[in-house]
Design an enzyme around this catalytic site. Structure first.
Site, mmCIF file in Angstrom:
data_model
loop_
_atom_site.group_PDB
_atom_site.id
_atom_site.type_symbol
_atom_site.label_atom_id
_atom_site.label_comp_id
_atom_site.label_asym_id
_atom_site.label_seq_id
_atom_site.Cartn_x
_atom_site.Cartn_y
_atom_site.Cartn_z
ATOM 1 N N LEU A 61 -12.024 11.045 -7.019
ATOM 2 C CA LEU A 61 -12.222 10.053 -5.896
ATOM 3 C C LEU A 61 -12.583 10.923 -4.610
ATOM 4 O O LEU A 61 -13.530 10.705 -3.929
ATOM 5 C CB LEU A 61 -11.023 9.093 -5.711
ATOM 6 C CG LEU A 61 -10.937 8.151 -6.640
ATOM 7 C CD1 LEU A 61 -9.672 7.403 -6.469
ATOM 8 C CD2 LEU A 61 -12.231 7.248 -6.609
ATOM 9 N N LYS A 93 11.484 -3.615 -14.556
ATOM 10 C CA LYS A 93 10.238 -4.306 -15.136
ATOM 11 C C LYS A 93 10.547 -4.406 -16.664
ATOM 12 O O LYS A 93 10.100 -5.342 -17.102
ATOM 13 C CB LYS A 93 8.999 -3.374 -14.870
ATOM 14 C CG LYS A 93 7.649 -4.326 -15.290
ATOM 15 C CD LYS A 93 6.351 -3.513 -14.660
ATOM 16 C CE LYS A 93 5.325 -4.376 -15.135
ATOM 17 N NZ LYS A 93 4.113 -3.864 -14.682
ATOM 18 N N GLU A 179 -3.526 3.010 -13.005
ATOM 19 C CA GLU A 179 -4.022 1.638 -12.208
ATOM 20 C C GLU A 179 -4.509 1.947 -11.006
ATOM 21 O O GLU A 179 -4.018 2.895 -10.123
ATOM 22 C CB GLU A 179 -2.949 0.727 -11.897
ATOM 23 C CG GLU A 179 -3.272 -0.736 -11.405
ATOM 24 C CD GLU A 179 -2.217 -1.596 -10.908
ATOM 25 O OE1 GLU A 179 -2.063 -2.746 -11.388
ATOM 26 O OE2 GLU A 179 -1.169 -1.108 -9.986
#
Length: 240
Positions: A61, A93, A179
């Site tokens: 990026l 989680k 993600e």
């Protein structure tokens, strides 16, 4: 003869050392059998691999943003925020979703151990960044959730991608999921305040409902403002 420039690594961040982990695990007085220790070793290795994949995405990026500046005199990326899910958050989680504590179950269910948030300047930059990532033939899309075209009822807007990312290790090329959340400055400002309201405050229920309603309204206003600013940006770009 000119001297070549050299890059010297002055310090290294502390990193996970698998041999040390193995030694520590076997020295522990665990009331469990050996296969569970092996599962834990595999999960720790996977956690490390996710961090390496995250570094790879961040580098790509940064290169993308530099290329845009070189070619078009425009930086689509305002800033980026990387994070690895903490072990305590990961365990919470796993328990909340009632996922078996095994390597296969966790790696086939949880894809957000490594995450990077890309904050863009304009709406068009969101798709530009996403398209550039998806054009990487060695990166595989796991899923895409477009909360910009279809915002959540709360008003939340962002583009979420989960991608399998290759990275080089001593034993060859491996892959791990990352993600990637892509959203504008305005969307990020809204999401930060909404997150603080829902998870970081002790607001009374009646006030929570009032503020949530106002935030939902403001999300629509921010979307309109960003659409107008996108139009101005596009018009200025076309004149050059």
């Amino acid at each position: 003869m000119t001297k070549e420039a050299k890059i010297v690594i002055l310090t290294r961040e502390s990193s996970i050392n698998l041999q040390k982990i193995r030694s520590d695990l076997h020295e522990l007085d665990l009331e469990t059998d050996q296969p569970n220790i092996h599962e834990l070793e595999k999960l720790l290795t996977y956690y490390f691999e996710c961090s390496q994949a995250l570094n790879e995405v961040g580098t790509r990026l940064e290169i993308l943003d530099a290329d845009y500046q070189f070619r078009y005199e425009h930086n689509p990326i305002h800033h980026m925020e990387r994070r690895m899910k903490s072990v305590s958050s990961l365990l919470e989680k796993i328990q909340r979703k009632q996922i078996p504590f095994t390597y296969d179950a966790i790696t086939n269910t949880i894809y957000d151990i490594a995450g990077i948030r890309v904050i863009t300047n304009y709406l068009s930059d969101v798709e530009a960044v996403a398209s550039a990532l998806l054009e990487n033939q060695d990166m595989t899309l796991v899923y895409r959730r477009d909360y910009i075209s279809d915002p959540k009822p709360s008003g939340y807007r962002s583009l979420h991608l989960v991608m399998q990312v290759p990275f080089t290790q001593s034993d060859g090329v491996r892959r791990a999921p990352v993600e990637i959340q892509i959203r504008t400055i305005g969307m990020d400002m809204w999401a930060s305040l909404e997150h603080k309201l829902r998870y970081k405050s002790q607001t009374a229920p009646d006030m929570m409902a009032q503020y949530s309603e106002r935030l939902t309204h403001y999300a629509g206003e921010i979307a309109q403002i960003e659409s107008g600013m996108q139009g101005i940006f596009q018009a200025l770009k076309e004149k050059h």
